[in-house]
Design a protein around this motif. Structure first.
Motif, PDB file in Angstrom:
ATOM      1  N   SER A  14      -5.218  -2.843   1.066  1.00 27.07           N
ATOM      2  CA  SER A  14      -5.099  -1.947  -0.089  1.00 27.07           C
ATOM      3  C   SER A  14      -6.173  -0.878  -0.046  1.00 27.07           C
ATOM      4  O   SER A  14      -5.902   0.286  -0.373  1.00 27.07           O
ATOM      5  CB  SER A  14      -5.152  -2.702  -1.409  1.00 27.07           C
ATOM      6  N   ALA A  15      -7.390  -1.245   0.400  1.00 24.50           N
ATOM      7  CA  ALA A  15      -8.442  -0.236   0.490  1.00 24.50           C
ATOM      8  C   ALA A  15      -8.050   0.853   1.483  1.00 24.50           C
ATOM      9  O   ALA A  15      -8.200   2.057   1.213  1.00 24.50           O
ATOM     10  CB  ALA A  15      -9.750  -0.897   0.912  1.00 24.50           C
ATOM     11  N   THR A  16      -7.498   0.443   2.637  1.00 24.34           N
ATOM     12  CA  THR A  16      -7.103   1.436   3.631  1.00 24.34           C
ATOM     13  C   THR A  16      -6.000   2.339   3.096  1.00 24.34           C
ATOM     14  O   THR A  16      -6.023   3.558   3.311  1.00 24.34           O
ATOM     15  CB  THR A  16      -6.609   0.730   4.900  1.00 24.34           C
ATOM     16  N   ALA A  17      -5.028   1.734   2.396  1.00 19.92           N
ATOM     17  CA  ALA A  17      -3.923   2.537   1.877  1.00 19.92           C
ATOM     18  C   ALA A  17      -4.431   3.556   0.868  1.00 19.92           C
ATOM     19  O   ALA A  17      -4.011   4.724   0.876  1.00 19.92           O
ATOM     20  CB  ALA A  17      -2.876   1.632   1.240  1.00 19.92           C
ATOM     21  N   LEU A  18      -5.375   3.134   0.002  1.00 21.89           N
ATOM     22  CA  LEU A  18      -5.938   4.081  -0.970  1.00 21.89           C
ATOM     23  C   LEU A  18      -6.657   5.214  -0.247  1.00 21.89           C
ATOM     24  O   LEU A  18      -6.534   6.385  -0.633  1.00 21.89           O
ATOM     25  CB  LEU A  18      -6.910   3.356  -1.888  1.00 21.89           C
ATOM     26  N   VAL A  92       5.160   7.727 -13.077  1.00 18.49           N
ATOM     27  CA  VAL A  92       6.358   7.166 -12.442  1.00 18.49           C
ATOM     28  C   VAL A  92       5.989   5.953 -11.601  1.00 18.49           C
ATOM     29  O   VAL A  92       6.635   4.894 -11.672  1.00 18.49           O
ATOM     30  CB  VAL A  92       7.044   8.240 -11.564  1.00 18.49           C
ATOM     31  N   VAL A  93       4.893   6.094 -10.829  1.00 18.11           N
ATOM     32  CA  VAL A  93       4.487   5.018  -9.928  1.00 18.11           C
ATOM     33  C   VAL A  93       4.072   3.784 -10.723  1.00 18.11           C
ATOM     34  O   VAL A  93       4.457   2.655 -10.394  1.00 18.11           O
ATOM     35  CB  VAL A  93       3.357   5.520  -9.008  1.00 18.11           C
ATOM     36  N   VAL A  94       3.292   3.999 -11.798  1.00 20.57           N
ATOM     37  CA  VAL A  94       2.821   2.847 -12.580  1.00 20.57           C
ATOM     38  C   VAL A  94       3.996   2.133 -13.229  1.00 20.57           C
ATOM     39  O   VAL A  94       4.088   0.890 -13.202  1.00 20.57           O
ATOM     40  CB  VAL A  94       1.783   3.307 -13.634  1.00 20.57           C
ATOM     41  N   VAL A  95       4.950   2.912 -13.777  1.00 21.12           N
ATOM     42  CA  VAL A  95       6.097   2.280 -14.435  1.00 21.12           C
ATOM     43  C   VAL A  95       6.924   1.499 -13.419  1.00 21.12           C
ATOM     44  O   VAL A  95       7.273   0.323 -13.632  1.00 21.12           O
ATOM     45  CB  VAL A  95       6.957   3.352 -15.139  1.00 21.12           C
ATOM     46  N   THR A  96       7.220   2.133 -12.260  1.00 22.84           N
ATOM     47  CA  THR A  96       7.994   1.428 -11.230  1.00 22.84           C
ATOM     48  C   THR A  96       7.280   0.170 -10.781  1.00 22.84           C
ATOM     49  O   THR A  96       7.884  -0.903 -10.634  1.00 22.84           O
ATOM     50  CB  THR A  96       8.205   2.339 -10.007  1.00 22.84           C
ATOM     51  N   GLY A  97       5.949   0.289 -10.584  1.00 21.16           N
ATOM     52  CA  GLY A  97       5.180  -0.864 -10.133  1.00 21.16           C
ATOM     53  C   GLY A  97       5.239  -1.989 -11.139  1.00 21.16           C
ATOM     54  O   GLY A  97       5.426  -3.154 -10.765  1.00 21.16           O
ATOM     55  N   SER A  98       5.116  -1.662 -12.444  1.00 22.68           N
ATOM     56  CA  SER A  98       5.131  -2.763 -13.424  1.00 22.68           C
ATOM     57  C   SER A  98       6.498  -3.417 -13.483  1.00 22.68           C
ATOM     58  O   SER A  98       6.589  -4.643 -13.636  1.00 22.68           O
ATOM     59  CB  SER A  98       4.699  -2.300 -14.816  1.00 22.68           C
ATOM     60  N   VAL A  99       7.566  -2.619 -13.320  1.00 24.08           N
ATOM     61  CA  VAL A  99       8.904  -3.224 -13.308  1.00 24.08           C
ATOM     62  C   VAL A  99       9.037  -4.169 -12.119  1.00 24.08           C
ATOM     63  O   VAL A  99       9.554  -5.289 -12.242  1.00 24.08           O
ATOM     64  CB  VAL A  99       9.978  -2.126 -13.258  1.00 24.08           C
ATOM     65  N   LEU A 100       8.508  -3.748 -10.959  1.00 23.82           N
ATOM     66  CA  LEU A 100       8.597  -4.610  -9.767  1.00 23.82           C
ATOM     67  C   LEU A 100       7.776  -5.883  -9.956  1.00 23.82           C
ATOM     68  O   LEU A 100       8.208  -6.970  -9.562  1.00 23.82           O
ATOM     69  CB  LEU A 100       8.126  -3.851  -8.524  1.00 23.82           C
ATOM     70  N   VAL A 101       6.576  -5.755 -10.564  1.00 17.32           N
ATOM     71  CA  VAL A 101       5.757  -6.944 -10.800  1.00 17.32           C
ATOM     72  C   VAL A 101       6.492  -7.897 -11.729  1.00 17.32           C
ATOM     73  O   VAL A 101       6.521  -9.115 -11.496  1.00 17.32           O
ATOM     74  CB  VAL A 101       4.387  -6.544 -11.391  1.00 17.32           C
TER      75      VAL A 101
ATOM     76  N   ILE C  13       3.455  -4.978  -3.577  1.00 19.86           N
ATOM     77  CA  ILE C  13       3.962  -3.997  -4.542  1.00 19.86           C
ATOM     78  C   ILE C  13       2.956  -2.860  -4.703  1.00 19.86           C
ATOM     79  O   ILE C  13       3.339  -1.683  -4.771  1.00 19.86           O
ATOM     80  CB  ILE C  13       4.251  -4.678  -5.891  1.00 19.86           C
ATOM     81  N   PHE C  14       1.667  -3.209  -4.715  1.00 23.24           N
ATOM     82  CA  PHE C  14       0.636  -2.164  -4.829  1.00 23.24           C
ATOM     83  C   PHE C  14       0.738  -1.185  -3.659  1.00 23.24           C
ATOM     84  O   PHE C  14       0.750   0.040  -3.849  1.00 23.24           O
ATOM     85  CB  PHE C  14      -0.744  -2.817  -4.875  1.00 23.24           C
ATOM     86  N   LEU C  15       0.860  -1.736  -2.430  1.00 19.96           N
ATOM     87  CA  LEU C  15       0.956  -0.868  -1.249  1.00 19.96           C
ATOM     88  C   LEU C  15       2.213  -0.012  -1.322  1.00 19.96           C
ATOM     89  O   LEU C  15       2.197   1.184  -0.994  1.00 19.96           O
ATOM     90  CB  LEU C  15       0.984  -1.704   0.020  1.00 19.96           C
ATOM     91  N   MET C  16       3.298  -0.630  -1.775  1.00 15.96           N
ATOM     92  CA  MET C  16       4.559   0.097  -1.923  1.00 15.96           C
ATOM     93  C   MET C  16       4.369   1.289  -2.843  1.00 15.96           C
ATOM     94  O   MET C  16       4.828   2.399  -2.560  1.00 15.96           O
ATOM     95  CB  MET C  16       5.569  -0.879  -2.524  1.00 15.96           C
ATOM     96  N   MET C  17       3.644   1.050  -3.953  1.00 18.36           N
ATOM     97  CA  MET C  17       3.460   2.125  -4.924  1.00 18.36           C
ATOM     98  C   MET C  17       2.524   3.198  -4.392  1.00 18.36           C
ATOM     99  O   MET C  17       2.707   4.384  -4.675  1.00 18.36           O
ATOM    100  CB  MET C  17       2.929   1.549  -6.235  1.00 18.36           C
ATOM    101  N   VAL C  18       1.511   2.794  -3.580  1.00 17.94           N
ATOM    102  CA  VAL C  18       0.647   3.811  -2.964  1.00 17.94           C
ATOM    103  C   VAL C  18       1.490   4.698  -2.047  1.00 17.94           C
ATOM    104  O   VAL C  18       1.403   5.937  -2.087  1.00 17.94           O
ATOM    105  CB  VAL C  18      -0.512   3.148  -2.186  1.00 17.94           C
ATOM    106  N   GLY C  19       2.342   4.062  -1.231  1.00 19.79           N
ATOM    107  CA  GLY C  19       3.199   4.838  -0.345  1.00 19.79           C
ATOM    108  C   GLY C  19       4.129   5.738  -1.129  1.00 19.79           C
ATOM    109  O   GLY C  19       4.305   6.923  -0.796  1.00 19.79           O
ATOM    110  N   PHE C  20       4.710   5.219  -2.201  1.00 16.32           N
ATOM    111  CA  PHE C  20       5.621   5.965  -3.051  1.00 16.32           C
ATOM    112  C   PHE C  20       4.913   7.178  -3.656  1.00 16.32           C
ATOM    113  O   PHE C  20       5.432   8.301  -3.658  1.00 16.32           O
ATOM    114  CB  PHE C  20       6.133   5.017  -4.133  1.00 16.32           C
ATOM    115  N   PHE C  21       3.683   6.925  -4.119  1.00 14.87           N
ATOM    116  CA  PHE C  21       2.899   8.013  -4.720  1.00 14.87           C
ATOM    117  C   PHE C  21       2.647   9.118  -3.697  1.00 14.87           C
ATOM    118  O   PHE C  21       2.808  10.301  -4.002  1.00 14.87           O
ATOM    119  CB  PHE C  21       1.571   7.445  -5.233  1.00 14.87           C
ATOM    120  N   VAL C  22       2.270   8.726  -2.465  1.00 19.57           N
ATOM    121  CA  VAL C  22       2.013   9.739  -1.436  1.00 19.57           C
ATOM    122  C   VAL C  22       3.290  10.518  -1.154  1.00 19.57           C
ATOM    123  O   VAL C  22       3.262  11.742  -1.003  1.00 19.57           O
ATOM    124  CB  VAL C  22       1.465   9.071  -0.156  1.00 19.57           C
ATOM    125  N   VAL C  23       4.431   9.813  -1.120  1.00 17.40           N
ATOM    126  CA  VAL C  23       5.679  10.500  -0.802  1.00 17.40           C
ATOM    127  C   VAL C  23       6.034  11.514  -1.879  1.00 17.40           C
ATOM    128  O   VAL C  23       6.404  12.642  -1.579  1.00 17.40           O
ATOM    129  CB  VAL C  23       6.821   9.484  -0.617  1.00 17.40           C
TER     130      VAL C  23
END
Lengths: 186, 141, 119
Positions: A14-18, A92-101, C13-23
């Motif tokens: 996650s750190a690398t992705a950020l 959008v990302v936060v809402v989608t993420g919470s739905v997925l969680v 899911i977090f990684l998915m959302m990071v990728g989604f955000f970048v896209v």
């Protein structure tokens, strides 16, 4: 012990992705993506997916990174600062993420041997494949024999991708042919 | 890149081992991790290393684009042809048990053939991709 | 649910959302493709997580007696091919990026749109 390695690797991921999302220099972002692939390959090893780890290490870290670097060399090395604040995208990302969680709430725990995925067709592959197909590596026997049609399709997709690259970029042959023509005239 | 002496010598030392490892992965995929996909990529990466060190012109003399096109197509043809061969011998498409006297030997032969096809196609396409990108001239230059 | 058992799902899911955000948020086409690759890697992690059996080994037959526990090989097969197909499609995207750069002189999304509108 396994679970600790798992958690550490996931946190690193996650750190690398950020970092990839934040860095604006494309060279750094691409190298971070290479590291991301390598760490995910390590993660696949801890989750017993040795074939997948092997492929990810060779393909994701090697070929994908090198192709991105080649593209960067042909285009630009720095990303421009976006003119607007990314608030809507963040929402959008936060809402989608919470739905997925919410969707993962009732999934079986990590490593649960009674999970539905292990009940349907996998026992057949694990118990019968040495007698029915032969190779000790079950991934090979499922890939090549039980699911041979899938793999034929994947091979065709790769071939098609090669053809599209040939159509889009050529193979650097035009310059070659010019050289040959010049040589002939000389 | 004619001045990078260390790079050139190290690459020359490593490329045979990378190729050998690719062949090991290809033919040992039944027993350990590996198979056509990985072997093709590793084989291609050896050639990509060669291209990076010695230049595109030299690499194209080693494996020409025409050869790559033929290899990419022949990999898919080997795969499909194995399937058709199974049909000719009285089985279904890709039913390897028909290929030899006993079903297990047939499965072994069939898996060997299709992994070979996959490896060939993946190798050819990966090198093709790299040739395509590195053959492009930088538009700004 | 407990947190440790679901940690893999949450991170993927977090990684998915990071990728989604970048896209959706970054304008640079190479950056978008990197984001797309992060997204697909997170899906790979989700699949492989589901295949893991606690105490199992890699799905390669262990000689010798006794019941051996193996991890589910099916997700491995699906993801193995998905990785190679993923890099092939990424390469097509990168080739399109190179062509766009040659045609428009830029790979920033908003500049491309400006050029399109001024035509």
């Amino acid at each position: 012990m396994d679970i600790f390695i798992d958690i550490i690797l996931l946190t690193l991921l996650s750190a690398t992705a950020l970092a990839v999302a934040r860095i604006r220099k494309l060279f750094c972002a691409i190298m971070m993506f290479g590291i991301f692939s390598l760490v995910s390959a390590c993660l696949f090893v801890t989750m017993d997916a040795v074939d997948v780890a092997f492929t990810e290490a060779a393909v994701g870290t090697g070929i994908a990174t090198i192709l991105m670097l080649a593209t960067m060399a042909l285009t630009s090395t720095e990303e421009k600062r976006p003119p607007y604040q990314p608030l809507v995208a963040l929402l959008v990302v936060v809402v989608t993420g919470s739905v997925l969680v919410y969707g993962t709430m009732d999934l079986p725990d990590y490593g649960d041997p009674m999970a539905p995925i292990h009940q349907h067709v996998a026992p057949r592959y694990i118990q019968q494949s040495p007698e029915e197909v032969g190779p000790p590596n079950m991934v090979t026997s499922v890939l090549a024999s039980y699911r041979g049609f899938d793999t034929l399709g994947e091979t065709a997709v790769i071939f098609t991708a090669g053809l599209s690259i040939y159509a889009l970029l050529g193979l650097g042959r035009r310059e070659n042919r010019d050289h040959i023509v010049e040589d002939d005239h000389a | 890149m004619h001045d990078h002496l260390i790079l050139r010598i190290i690459a020359k030392m490593f490329i045979p081992f990378i190729l050998l490892f690719a062949l090991y992965v290809q033919f040992h995929g039944d027993y350990g991790p590996g198979g056509g996909f990985q072997a093709g990529v590793i084989f291609a990466s050896a050639l990509i290393l060669y291209t990076l060190i010695f230049g595109l012109e030299t690499a194209m003399r080693v494996v020409s684009p025409t050869a790559l096109r033929i290899l990419a197509a022949s990999g898919v043809l080997i795969y499909g042809g194995t399937g058709v061969l199974c049909m000719l011998r009285g089985g279904n498409f890709l039913e390897y048990s028909m290929l030899a006297a006993t079903p297990l030997a047939g499965q072994h032969l069939g898996i060997f053939l299709i992994e070979l096809g996959v490896g060939t196609t993946v190798f050819a396409v990966m090198v093709m991709l790299f040739y395509g990108f590195s053959g492009r001239k930088d538009p700004s230059s | 649910m407990n947190l440790i058992g679901h940690y893999n799902y949450l991170i993927s899911i977090f990684l998915m959302m990071v990728g989604f955000f970048v896209v959706i948020c970054r304008g640079n086409l190479i950056k978008k493709l990197i984001g797309l690759n992060i997204f697909s890697t997170s899906v790979f992690i989700l699949y492989i997580t589901m295949g893991k059996v606690a105490g199992g080994t890699a799905p390669i037959v262990v000689p010798g007696p006794g019941p051996h526990i193996y991890t589910n090989p099916l997700p491995h097969v699906l993801i193995l091919t998905a990785i190679v197909v993923g890099v092939a499609t990424t390469a097509v995207g990168l080739a399109l990026t190179v062509r766009i750069k040659e045609r428009y002189g830029t790979i920033e999304e908003d500049e491309i749109r400006l050029k399109d509108e001024s035509l």
